[in-house]
Scaffold this motif. Sequence first.
Motif, PDB file in Angstrom:
ATOM      1  N   THR A 252      59.152 -37.853 -18.041  1.00  0.00           N
ATOM      2  CA  THR A 252      58.721 -36.461 -18.032  1.00  0.00           C
ATOM      3  C   THR A 252      57.450 -36.294 -18.867  1.00  0.00           C
ATOM      4  OG1 THR A 252      59.455 -34.192 -18.424  1.00  0.00           O
ATOM      5  CG2 THR A 252      60.152 -35.838 -20.028  1.00  0.00           C
ATOM      6  N   THR A 253      56.570 -35.370 -18.471  1.00  0.00           N
ATOM      7  CA  THR A 253      55.317 -35.152 -19.187  1.00  0.00           C
ATOM      8  C   THR A 253      55.378 -33.889 -20.039  1.00  0.00           C
ATOM      9  OG1 THR A 253      54.466 -34.084 -17.183  1.00  0.00           O
ATOM     10  CG2 THR A 253      53.909 -36.403 -17.531  1.00  0.00           C
ATOM     11  N   THR A 254      55.981 -32.816 -19.522  1.00  0.00           N
ATOM     12  CA  THR A 254      56.157 -31.603 -20.319  1.00  0.00           C
ATOM     13  C   THR A 254      57.132 -31.894 -21.453  1.00  0.00           C
ATOM     14  OG1 THR A 254      55.905 -30.304 -18.304  1.00  0.00           O
ATOM     15  CG2 THR A 254      56.828 -29.179 -20.214  1.00  0.00           C
ATOM     16  N   PRO A 255      56.833 -31.438 -22.679  1.00  0.00           N
ATOM     17  CA  PRO A 255      57.788 -31.662 -23.773  1.00  0.00           C
ATOM     18  C   PRO A 255      59.170 -31.111 -23.421  1.00  0.00           C
ATOM     19  CG  PRO A 255      55.702 -30.797 -24.611  1.00  0.00           C
ATOM     20  CD  PRO A 255      55.624 -30.727 -23.116  1.00  0.00           C
ATOM     21  N   VAL A 256      60.182 -31.954 -23.567  1.00  0.00           N
ATOM     22  CA  VAL A 256      61.539 -31.559 -23.195  1.00  0.00           C
ATOM     23  C   VAL A 256      62.097 -30.570 -24.213  1.00  0.00           C
ATOM     24  CG1 VAL A 256      63.923 -32.393 -23.030  1.00  0.00           C
ATOM     25  CG2 VAL A 256      62.087 -33.622 -21.869  1.00  0.00           C
ATOM     26  N   ARG A 257      62.637 -29.466 -23.699  1.00  0.00           N
ATOM     27  CA  ARG A 257      63.304 -28.474 -24.550  1.00  0.00           C
ATOM     28  C   ARG A 257      64.632 -28.104 -23.886  1.00  0.00           C
ATOM     29  NH1 ARG A 257      60.509 -25.858 -28.497  1.00  0.00           N
ATOM     30  NH2 ARG A 257      61.704 -23.938 -28.183  1.00  0.00           N
ATOM     31  N   THR A 258      65.720 -28.465 -24.519  1.00  0.00           N
ATOM     32  CA  THR A 258      67.041 -28.148 -24.005  1.00  0.00           C
ATOM     33  C   THR A 258      67.698 -27.115 -24.916  1.00  0.00           C
ATOM     34  OG1 THR A 258      68.159 -29.876 -25.279  1.00  0.00           O
ATOM     35  CG2 THR A 258      67.295 -30.501 -23.120  1.00  0.00           C
ATOM     36  N   ARG A 259      68.812 -26.561 -24.450  1.00  0.00           N
ATOM     37  CA  ARG A 259      69.502 -25.566 -25.275  1.00  0.00           C
ATOM     38  C   ARG A 259      70.999 -25.649 -25.057  1.00  0.00           C
ATOM     39  NH1 ARG A 259      72.178 -22.391 -21.239  1.00  0.00           N
ATOM     40  NH2 ARG A 259      70.749 -21.147 -20.003  1.00  0.00           N
TER      41      ARG A 259
ATOM     42  N   TRP B 164      62.931 -18.302 -20.774  1.00  0.00           N
ATOM     43  CA  TRP B 164      61.481 -18.147 -20.626  1.00  0.00           C
ATOM     44  C   TRP B 164      60.799 -18.183 -21.990  1.00  0.00           C
ATOM     45  CZ3 TRP B 164      58.848 -12.811 -19.689  1.00  0.00           C
ATOM     46  CH2 TRP B 164      57.477 -12.973 -19.472  1.00  0.00           C
ATOM     47  N   ASP B 165      61.248 -17.319 -22.891  1.00  0.00           N
ATOM     48  CA  ASP B 165      60.616 -17.228 -24.213  1.00  0.00           C
ATOM     49  C   ASP B 165      60.729 -18.530 -24.995  1.00  0.00           C
ATOM     50  OD1 ASP B 165      59.901 -14.646 -23.705  1.00  0.00           O
ATOM     51  OD2 ASP B 165      61.335 -13.715 -25.087  1.00  0.00           O
ATOM     52  N   MET B 166      61.867 -19.208 -24.856  1.00  0.00           N
ATOM     53  CA  MET B 166      62.107 -20.438 -25.629  1.00  0.00           C
ATOM     54  C   MET B 166      61.599 -21.677 -24.905  1.00  0.00           C
ATOM     55  SD  MET B 166      65.874 -19.361 -27.090  1.00  0.00           S
ATOM     56  CE  MET B 166      66.027 -17.713 -27.842  1.00  0.00           C
ATOM     57  N   GLN B 167      60.952 -21.453 -23.749  1.00  0.00           N
ATOM     58  CA  GLN B 167      60.307 -22.527 -22.975  1.00  0.00           C
ATOM     59  C   GLN B 167      61.267 -23.671 -22.666  1.00  0.00           C
ATOM     60  OE1 GLN B 167      56.979 -22.878 -25.922  1.00  0.00           O
ATOM     61  NE2 GLN B 167      55.660 -22.570 -24.133  1.00  0.00           N
ATOM     62  N   ILE B 168      62.488 -23.300 -22.276  1.00  0.00           N
ATOM     63  CA  ILE B 168      63.513 -24.297 -21.956  1.00  0.00           C
ATOM     64  C   ILE B 168      63.126 -25.022 -20.671  1.00  0.00           C
ATOM     65  CG2 ILE B 168      65.944 -24.645 -21.412  1.00  0.00           C
ATOM     66  CD1 ILE B 168      65.322 -23.764 -24.350  1.00  0.00           C
ATOM     67  N   THR B 169      63.130 -26.344 -20.740  1.00  0.00           N
ATOM     68  CA  THR B 169      62.747 -27.140 -19.565  1.00  0.00           C
ATOM     69  C   THR B 169      63.951 -27.638 -18.771  1.00  0.00           C
ATOM     70  OG1 THR B 169      62.697 -29.189 -20.875  1.00  0.00           O
ATOM     71  CG2 THR B 169      60.633 -27.941 -20.687  1.00  0.00           C
ATOM     72  N   HIS B 170      65.104 -27.792 -19.443  1.00  0.00           N
ATOM     73  CA  HIS B 170      66.296 -28.336 -18.775  1.00  0.00           C
ATOM     74  C   HIS B 170      67.528 -27.553 -19.227  1.00  0.00           C
ATOM     75  CE1 HIS B 170      63.385 -31.616 -18.506  1.00  0.00           C
ATOM     76  NE2 HIS B 170      64.058 -32.048 -17.448  1.00  0.00           N
ATOM     77  N   VAL B 171      68.241 -27.003 -18.278  1.00  0.00           N
ATOM     78  CA  VAL B 171      69.465 -26.247 -18.561  1.00  0.00           C
ATOM     79  C   VAL B 171      70.649 -27.062 -18.052  1.00  0.00           C
ATOM     80  CG1 VAL B 171      70.783 -24.167 -18.036  1.00  0.00           C
ATOM     81  CG2 VAL B 171      68.320 -24.005 -18.439  1.00  0.00           C
ATOM     82  N   LEU B 172      71.414 -27.626 -18.974  1.00  0.00           N
ATOM     83  CA  LEU B 172      72.668 -28.296 -18.627  1.00  0.00           C
ATOM     84  C   LEU B 172      73.803 -27.380 -19.057  1.00  0.00           C
ATOM     85  CD1 LEU B 172      71.896 -31.934 -19.873  1.00  0.00           C
ATOM     86  CD2 LEU B 172      71.704 -31.025 -17.550  1.00  0.00           C
ATOM     87  N   ARG B 173      74.721 -27.089 -18.150  1.00  0.00           N
ATOM     88  CA  ARG B 173      75.825 -26.183 -18.461  1.00  0.00           C
ATOM     89  C   ARG B 173      76.965 -26.418 -17.485  1.00  0.00           C
ATOM     90  NH1 ARG B 173      72.504 -20.629 -17.023  1.00  0.00           N
ATOM     91  NH2 ARG B 173      72.127 -21.023 -14.816  1.00  0.00           N
ATOM     92  N   GLY B 174      78.094 -25.776 -17.740  1.00  0.00           N
ATOM     93  CA  GLY B 174      79.267 -25.952 -16.900  1.00  0.00           C
ATOM     94  C   GLY B 174      79.061 -25.398 -15.501  1.00  0.00           C
ATOM     95  N   ASP B 175      79.784 -25.957 -14.531  1.00  0.00           N
ATOM     96  CA  ASP B 175      79.567 -25.513 -13.147  1.00  0.00           C
ATOM     97  C   ASP B 175      80.176 -24.141 -12.857  1.00  0.00           C
ATOM     98  OD1 ASP B 175      82.239 -26.204 -12.969  1.00  0.00           O
ATOM     99  OD2 ASP B 175      81.953 -27.798 -11.489  1.00  0.00           O
ATOM    100  N   ASP B 176      80.801 -23.518 -13.856  1.00  0.00           N
ATOM    101  CA  ASP B 176      81.200 -22.121 -13.684  1.00  0.00           C
ATOM    102  C   ASP B 176      79.979 -21.202 -13.706  1.00  0.00           C
ATOM    103  OD1 ASP B 176      80.948 -22.972 -16.355  1.00  0.00           O
ATOM    104  OD2 ASP B 176      82.120 -21.291 -17.111  1.00  0.00           O
ATOM    105  N   HIS B 177      78.802 -21.755 -14.031  1.00  0.00           N
ATOM    106  CA  HIS B 177      77.568 -20.955 -14.050  1.00  0.00           C
ATOM    107  C   HIS B 177      76.756 -21.086 -12.765  1.00  0.00           C
ATOM    108  CE1 HIS B 177      77.542 -19.472 -18.204  1.00  0.00           C
ATOM    109  NE2 HIS B 177      78.067 -20.634 -18.551  1.00  0.00           N
ATOM    110  N   VAL B 178      77.230 -21.853 -11.789  1.00  0.00           N
ATOM    111  CA  VAL B 178      76.446 -22.054 -10.561  1.00  0.00           C
ATOM    112  C   VAL B 178      76.082 -20.721  -9.918  1.00  0.00           C
ATOM    113  CG1 VAL B 178      76.579 -22.895  -8.179  1.00  0.00           C
ATOM    114  CG2 VAL B 178      77.219 -24.399 -10.050  1.00  0.00           C
TER     115      VAL B 178
END
Length: 466
Positions: A2-9, A197-211
């Motif tokens: 990846t080239t964009t700095p990774v930001r997860t939450r 958006w504000d926190m510039q999150i690049t990858h959202v990993l979460r439970g599949d109850d959020h699909v």
Amino acid sequence: MTTTPVRTRFAPSPTGFLHLGGARTALYSWAYARHFGGTFVLRIEDTDVERSTPEAVQAILDGMKWLGLDHDEGPFYQMQRMDRYREVVAQMLEAGTAYHCYSSPEEVQAMRDRATAAGEKPRYDGTWRPEEGKVLPPVPAGRKPVVRFKNPLDGEVTWNDVVKGTITIANKELDDLVIARPDGTPTYNFCVAVDDWDMQITHVLRGDDHVNNTPRQINILRAIGAKLPEYGHLPMILGPDGQKLSKRHGAVSVMEYPAQGFLPEAMLNYLARLGWSHGDDEIFSMEQFAEWFNLESLTPSAAQFNNEKLAWLNNHWIKQADNTRLAELVKPRMLAAGAVFDGAPALPPVLALLKDRTNTTNELADAAMLFYRAPQPDAALLSQHVTDAVKPALAAFAERIATVEWSKEAIAAMIKEVLAAHGLKMPQLAMPLRLFVCGQLQTPAIDAVLQLFGRDTVAARIAKFL
């Protein structure tokens, strides 16, 4: 790469404890950020005022601290960002991507009931949605409006889910979501989109109850001109019976596990393998996990929680653990059980002797008690094992205690010499010695046990019973 700095939450709602599924989500998000030298953000989504509690916030922070999942930014609290949400709502109203809706809750329910009766998906019917040439109803006197997002009517929302593959949802399946309540407070999906958006999150990993939330959030992000993160929805963790993991399967809160004697490295090691794999590797440190971790190896199928496997891993990590650290973990339990440490062996070497055969630190504490309480051997066992044939050997052993070098090897050699001189087998001497010194028949190797107790204690206890 990846080239964009990774930001997860990791963004839990503080409505209860940190459960195992949440801990796994946090672990994967942490590991992905660490793998790329990125940023791991902790965000507390506390807009559900009725159900969110300070105790639940603390339980989440405690769980993260115990696991050692250190965040780089945060914790951010949504309730402290209300001005920002209102600012974005105002911008969307001005841009025409949101609108005021004056339908009452009862009127919206009636719309849903009519749709259900017609065999359609229950939804808001767009009464107050502004369209070119459309005449809106008169505004009801004194009624405060909600703000609704103007969801696209046509087309589809498609994203390449890093766990589940391509997912497509038709926009006609989504109604115009309420993004602000009559009192101005924003709603969950809107807050999440603005935060990402504000926190510039690049990858959202979460439970599949959020699909089902994802297409709504994608549409909001597009409407406000935000760059979309990548999404990955992790399957739930099931109990051994294949049902959703719940209290009937045992502990569900992460913080129940330290109380049961589990080490955080064992829990992390176990959770890492519940939905991800690296060949046949079963045991690894978190540094190794972060080095190996990738999204391609996440599995889309649900994982089953297995307490026996966790206990096996915990045994491994106990064996690897520093004995001084283990002593700090077990000592409170031992004190509560009446352990007396004055004049007793140092605890770390005792634990070194015992830890190979224990699956939890609680078991280790219980096993170590034999060194920290006065022996109270059963009279029947004494009469069974302290026979006339053995007493001379015991007397000889007691006599030689005073002069033997006090090492495990020298004690073992002395025991063999006494056995040979009296024509006995090891159990005939070891069993009464165990009863005299420990008060029980089951102990580790007798030479190691005696060496730890010390010369004076062993001599005194043998003299007492002989």
